[in-house]
Design a protein around this motif. Structure first.
Motif, PDB file in Angstrom:
ATOM      1  N   GLY A  42      23.259  20.035  13.116  1.00 41.93           N
ATOM      2  CA  GLY A  42      24.453  20.205  13.884  1.00 41.93           C
ATOM      3  C   GLY A  42      23.839  20.505  15.378  1.00 41.93           C
ATOM      4  N   LEU A  43      22.973  20.970  15.341  1.00 41.59           N
ATOM      5  CA  LEU A  43      22.333  21.217  16.911  1.00 41.59           C
ATOM      6  C   LEU A  43      22.101  19.759  17.654  1.00 41.59           C
ATOM      7  CD1 LEU A  43      21.183  23.002  19.237  1.00 41.59           C
ATOM      8  CD2 LEU A  43      18.859  22.726  18.153  1.00 41.59           C
ATOM      9  N   ILE A  44      21.596  18.898  16.828  1.00 44.68           N
ATOM     10  CA  ILE A  44      21.162  17.296  17.446  1.00 44.68           C
ATOM     11  C   ILE A  44      22.721  16.705  17.502  1.00 44.68           C
ATOM     12  CG2 ILE A  44      20.297  15.218  16.777  1.00 44.68           C
ATOM     13  CD1 ILE A  44      18.175  17.324  17.853  1.00 44.68           C
ATOM     14  N   THR A  45      23.533  16.997  16.761  1.00 45.50           N
ATOM     15  CA  THR A  45      24.990  16.241  17.009  1.00 45.50           C
ATOM     16  C   THR A  45      25.511  16.730  18.253  1.00 45.50           C
ATOM     17  OG1 THR A  45      25.168  16.197  14.486  1.00 45.50           O
ATOM     18  CG2 THR A  45      27.142  15.955  15.749  1.00 45.50           C
ATOM     19  N   GLY A  46      25.582  17.892  18.538  1.00 37.64           N
ATOM     20  CA  GLY A  46      26.125  18.569  19.697  1.00 37.64           C
ATOM     21  C   GLY A  46      25.381  17.901  20.980  1.00 37.64           C
ATOM     22  N   PHE A  47      23.926  17.721  21.042  1.00 37.05           N
ATOM     23  CA  PHE A  47      23.354  17.430  21.633  1.00 37.05           C
ATOM     24  C   PHE A  47      23.270  15.765  22.138  1.00 37.05           C
ATOM     25  CE2 PHE A  47      18.833  16.227  23.399  1.00 37.05           C
ATOM     26  CZ  PHE A  47      18.881  16.639  24.872  1.00 37.05           C
ATOM     27  N   GLY A  48      23.752  15.123  20.954  1.00 36.77           N
ATOM     28  CA  GLY A  48      23.682  13.778  21.056  1.00 36.77           C
ATOM     29  C   GLY A  48      24.698  13.389  21.890  1.00 36.77           C
ATOM     30  N   LYS A  49      25.678  13.972  22.230  1.00 38.79           N
ATOM     31  CA  LYS A  49      26.815  13.622  23.235  1.00 38.79           C
ATOM     32  C   LYS A  49      26.576  13.487  24.490  1.00 38.79           C
ATOM     33  CE  LYS A  49      30.272  15.655  20.157  1.00 38.79           C
ATOM     34  NZ  LYS A  49      31.306  16.611  19.905  1.00 38.79           N
ATOM     35  N   SER A  50      25.506  14.151  24.898  1.00 40.37           N
ATOM     36  CA  SER A  50      24.915  14.266  26.475  1.00 40.37           C
ATOM     37  C   SER A  50      24.168  12.858  26.869  1.00 40.37           C
ATOM     38  CB  SER A  50      24.321  15.281  26.602  1.00 40.37           C
ATOM     39  OG  SER A  50      22.817  15.144  25.950  1.00 40.37           O
ATOM     40  N   THR A  51      24.337  12.631  28.049  1.00 38.24           N
ATOM     41  CA  THR A  51      23.710  11.615  28.836  1.00 38.24           C
ATOM     42  C   THR A  51      22.158  11.759  28.616  1.00 38.24           C
ATOM     43  OG1 THR A  51      23.977  12.504  31.173  1.00 38.24           O
ATOM     44  CG2 THR A  51      25.487  10.995  30.328  1.00 38.24           C
ATOM     45  N   ILE A  62      26.511   0.394  14.520  1.00 39.07           N
ATOM     46  CA  ILE A  62      27.467   0.572  15.861  1.00 39.07           C
ATOM     47  C   ILE A  62      26.319  -0.048  17.131  1.00 39.07           C
ATOM     48  CG2 ILE A  62      28.439   2.130  17.488  1.00 39.07           C
ATOM     49  CD1 ILE A  62      30.099   2.047  14.810  1.00 39.07           C
ATOM     50  N   GLY A  63      26.947  -0.811  17.980  1.00 41.30           N
ATOM     51  CA  GLY A  63      26.145  -1.411  19.098  1.00 41.30           C
ATOM     52  C   GLY A  63      26.796  -0.664  20.268  1.00 41.30           C
ATOM     53  N   SER A  64      26.429   0.641  20.240  1.00 37.84           N
ATOM     54  CA  SER A  64      26.999   1.350  21.272  1.00 37.84           C
ATOM     55  C   SER A  64      26.033   1.258  22.548  1.00 37.84           C
ATOM     56  CB  SER A  64      26.873   3.064  20.805  1.00 37.84           C
ATOM     57  OG  SER A  64      25.498   3.499  20.748  1.00 37.84           O
ATOM     58  N   ASN A  65      24.801   0.985  22.216  1.00 33.90           N
ATOM     59  CA  ASN A  65      23.718   1.205  23.420  1.00 33.90           C
ATOM     60  C   ASN A  65      23.900   2.260  24.144  1.00 33.90           C
ATOM     61  OD1 ASN A  65      21.559   0.029  24.814  1.00 33.90           O
ATOM     62  ND2 ASN A  65      22.913  -1.421  26.300  1.00 33.90           N
ATOM     63  N   TRP A  66      24.036   3.171  23.504  1.00 31.82           N
ATOM     64  CA  TRP A  66      24.015   4.806  23.994  1.00 31.82           C
ATOM     65  C   TRP A  66      25.451   4.814  25.092  1.00 31.82           C
ATOM     66  CZ3 TRP A  66      20.472   7.759  21.259  1.00 31.82           C
ATOM     67  CH2 TRP A  66      19.362   7.241  20.962  1.00 31.82           C
ATOM     68  N   GLY A  67      26.159   4.028  24.972  1.00 31.30           N
ATOM     69  CA  GLY A  67      27.289   4.142  26.060  1.00 31.30           C
ATOM     70  C   GLY A  67      26.907   3.209  27.239  1.00 31.30           C
ATOM     71  N   TYR A  98      30.000   7.930  23.452  1.00 28.00           N
ATOM     72  CA  TYR A  98      29.658   6.749  24.098  1.00 28.00           C
ATOM     73  C   TYR A  98      30.721   5.663  24.338  1.00 28.00           C
ATOM     74  CZ  TYR A  98      25.294   8.276  21.539  1.00 28.00           C
ATOM     75  OH  TYR A  98      24.016   9.163  21.392  1.00 28.00           O
ATOM     76  N   ALA A  99      31.767   5.684  23.542  1.00 32.21           N
ATOM     77  CA  ALA A  99      32.924   4.778  23.689  1.00 32.21           C
ATOM     78  C   ALA A  99      33.560   4.954  25.192  1.00 32.21           C
ATOM     79  CB  ALA A  99      34.003   4.855  22.595  1.00 32.21           C
ATOM     80  N   VAL A 100      33.730   6.367  25.500  1.00 34.78           N
ATOM     81  CA  VAL A 100      34.169   6.805  26.726  1.00 34.78           C
ATOM     82  C   VAL A 100      33.280   6.304  27.885  1.00 34.78           C
ATOM     83  CG1 VAL A 100      34.610   8.838  28.225  1.00 34.78           C
ATOM     84  CG2 VAL A 100      35.447   8.715  25.785  1.00 34.78           C
ATOM     85  N   ARG A 101      32.093   6.354  27.898  1.00 33.83           N
ATOM     86  CA  ARG A 101      31.182   5.785  28.932  1.00 33.83           C
ATOM     87  C   ARG A 101      31.122   4.189  28.900  1.00 33.83           C
ATOM     88  NH1 ARG A 101      27.134  10.188  27.000  1.00 33.83           N
ATOM     89  NH2 ARG A 101      25.818   8.675  26.163  1.00 33.83           N
ATOM     90  N   ALA A 102      31.374   3.642  27.757  1.00 34.71           N
ATOM     91  CA  ALA A 102      31.223   2.307  27.663  1.00 34.71           C
ATOM     92  C   ALA A 102      32.786   1.609  27.925  1.00 34.71           C
ATOM     93  CB  ALA A 102      30.526   1.782  26.424  1.00 34.71           C
TER      94      ALA A 102
END
Length: 153
Positions: A3-12, A76-81, A136-140
């Motif tokens: 859960g902690l990692i999931t929240g942090f995962g959204k950050s740049t 998913i080919g997000s490339n981190w956004g 990531y989709a928002v950033r990309a």
């Protein structure tokens, strides 16, 4: 912990750290046959995808989060956004036959780019597992992030 990692995962910041950890994750997954990786240490399902380089013809490996669907693996080919699609996704488009290592097993797969409703359904499934993909989709926003189903051969 997840859960902690999931929240942090959204950050740049997480994206920057994640990119830096990919080489170590790749080595861990390769050495352990997909049993141990950095993602697994924090409760995330990770596989090691081996594609054929579209120009080099050489094997290329990348650790990826995945969700199982219909006996296959959705990645998913997000490339981190990032601005560009990740190289592994272009490799898979050029040479769809690949292998997946996870849990000590190697599986031959064929990658298929998903589109339309099927893409959206699989996106939703993976984003439910790792909500950072929506960020990531928002950033990309200038590109549609590629979604693949890796189907066992």
């Amino acid at each position: 912990m997840r859960g902690l990692i999931t929240g942090f995962g959204k950050s740049t910041a997480f994206a920057a750290i994640g990119r830096a950890l990919v080489p170590a994750d790749r080595v861990l997954l390769r050495v352990t046959g997909g049993r141990v990786g950095i993602g697994a240490a924090v409760g995330l399902r990770t596989l090691l995808l081996t594609t054929v380089g579209r120009t080099s013809g050489e094997p290329r490996q990348v650790p990826l989060l995945y969700v199982e669907r219909g006996g296959g693996f959705v990645v998913i080919g997000s490339n981190w956004g990032g601005e560009k699609h990740p190289a592994w996704s272009a490799n898979l488009l050029a040479h769809p036959d690949a292998t997946v290592e996870r849990g000590g097993r190697t599986t031959a797969v064929r990658g298929r780019l998903l589109e339309g409703t099927e893409r959206q359904e699989m996106w939703d499934a993976v984003a439910a597992y790792w909500p950072a993909y929506d960020r990531y989709a928002v950033r990309a926003a200038h590109r549609e992030i590629r979604v693949f189903l890796l189907e066992p051969q």
